[in-house]
Enzyme design. Structure first.
Site, PDB file in Angstrom:
ATOM      1  N   SER A   1       0.789  -1.324  -0.257  1.00 10.86           N
ATOM      2  CA  SER A   1      -0.002   0.176  -0.102  1.00 10.86           C
ATOM      3  C   SER A   1       0.827   0.869  -0.024  1.00 10.86           C
ATOM      4  CB  SER A   1      -0.282  -0.044   1.084  1.00 10.86           C
ATOM      5  OG  SER A   1      -1.782   1.362   1.161  1.00 10.86           O
TER       6      SER A   1
ATOM      7  N   TYR B   1      -1.662  -0.038  10.508  1.00 12.02           N
ATOM      8  CA  TYR B   1      -1.751  -1.112   9.119  1.00 12.02           C
ATOM      9  C   TYR B   1      -0.797  -0.582   7.988  1.00 12.02           C
ATOM     10  CZ  TYR B   1      -3.882  -1.305   4.136  1.00 12.02           C
ATOM     11  OH  TYR B   1      -3.595  -1.710   2.815  1.00 12.02           O
TER      12      TYR B   1
END
Ligand code: NAP
Length: 252
Positions: free
Chosen positions: A143, A157
């Site tokens: 990501s 995350y």
């Protein structure tokens, strides 16, 4: 039996579903893994079957070793494993770090990191020439958050995706001479249901205009890059992560 089989973790929705559909169109028999949404997984399989492809939906939590073996056993029944897309991932509601519990962190790292490493191990045992395999490719979904940090909301995350980036390098070097290429894809803001789990269902619409290209990306645009990294066209590419961010700079 399929000539080449692709396992896609979290293949039931979003980016994973797009990877499943495009992988089938490129000739892979596809294992569509899901954890809870059987209807979504079966809809992906129905699309693939309707287009003349081969697919099977397999439930399994990637963070559970027995489930991972179950997912790959389904691949073995379908044919020769040639690819793994480590796509399954989770996010949790926005919080500052001082409010994050051990329970949240353990689950986040179990799914996003342990799950990807367990699945990669199962794939290497089948694809590595060192294990009698014929080679293959692994694509890990990272990501942009891994580079941006997720401050104030998703730092856990983001850190889990940083771990994925490092794992992509380490595993790529470990199996480079064994016929297995390992790369990553680093999506930016992609329009999927993922953002709802992070407490911001409209995130893609809200942040799209701030992206240099002026919009969020689609799951299909990410899938195109995944399937290129899986292909022989990327035959000399390993150990790298490709940004799919609409121009947002997310560092080297
Ligand atoms: P999504 O639409 O929410 O889909 C998530 C998928 O992961 C679903 O298929 C879900 O299965 C599956 N999954 C979740 N936990 C799992 C587990 N423990 N075991 C097996 N499968 C599990 O998300 P997405 O946007 O497509 O995201 C896919 C990947 O891209 C994730 O790794 C995410 O971190 C990454 N990513 C997304 C974005 C974005 O903007 N969307 C940006 C950067 C990176 P069920 O359907 O059964 O629930």
């Amino acid at each position: 039996m399929a000539d080449k089989v692709l396992v896609v973790t979290g293949g039931s929705r979003g980016i994973g579903a797009a990877v499943c559909r495009l992988g089938a169109a490129r000739g892979f028999g596809v294992v569509v893994n899901y954890v809870g949404n059987v209807a979504a997984a079966e809809a992906v399989c129905a699309d693939i079957h309707g287009a003349g492809g081969e697919a099977v939906a397999v439930r399994g939590d990637v963070s559970v070793a027995e489930d991972v073996e179950h997912i790959f056993a389904a691949a073995d029944r379908m044919g020769r494993l040639a690819g793994l897309c480590n796509n399954a991932g989770m996010i949790a509601p926005a919080l500052r770090v001082e409010a994050m519990t051990a329970e949240r962190l353990n689950r986040m790292f179990a799914v996003n990191v342990t799950g990807a490493v367990l699945c990669a191990g199962a794939a290497v045992r089948r694809m590595s020439t060192g294990h009698g395999g014929a080679g293959g490719a692994i694509v890990n979904i990272s990501s942009a958050a891994a580079k941006l940090g997720g401050a104030g909301a998703y730092a856990d995350y983001a850190a889990s995706k940083g771990a994925i980036d490092t794992f992509t390098v380490g595993l790529a070097l470990e199996v480079a001479a064994e016929g297995v290429r390992v790369n990553g894809v680093r999506p930016g803001i992609i329009d999927t249901e993922f953002h709802a789990a992070g407490g911001a269902p409209d995130r893609a619409q809200q942040l799209g205009p701030s992206v240099p290209m002026g919009r969020a990306g689609t799951a299909e645009e990410v899938a195109e890059v995944v399937l290129w990294l899986m292909s022989d066209g990327a035959g000399y590419v390993t150990g790298t992560t490709v940004a799919v961010t609409g121009g947002r700079a997310v560092g080297p």
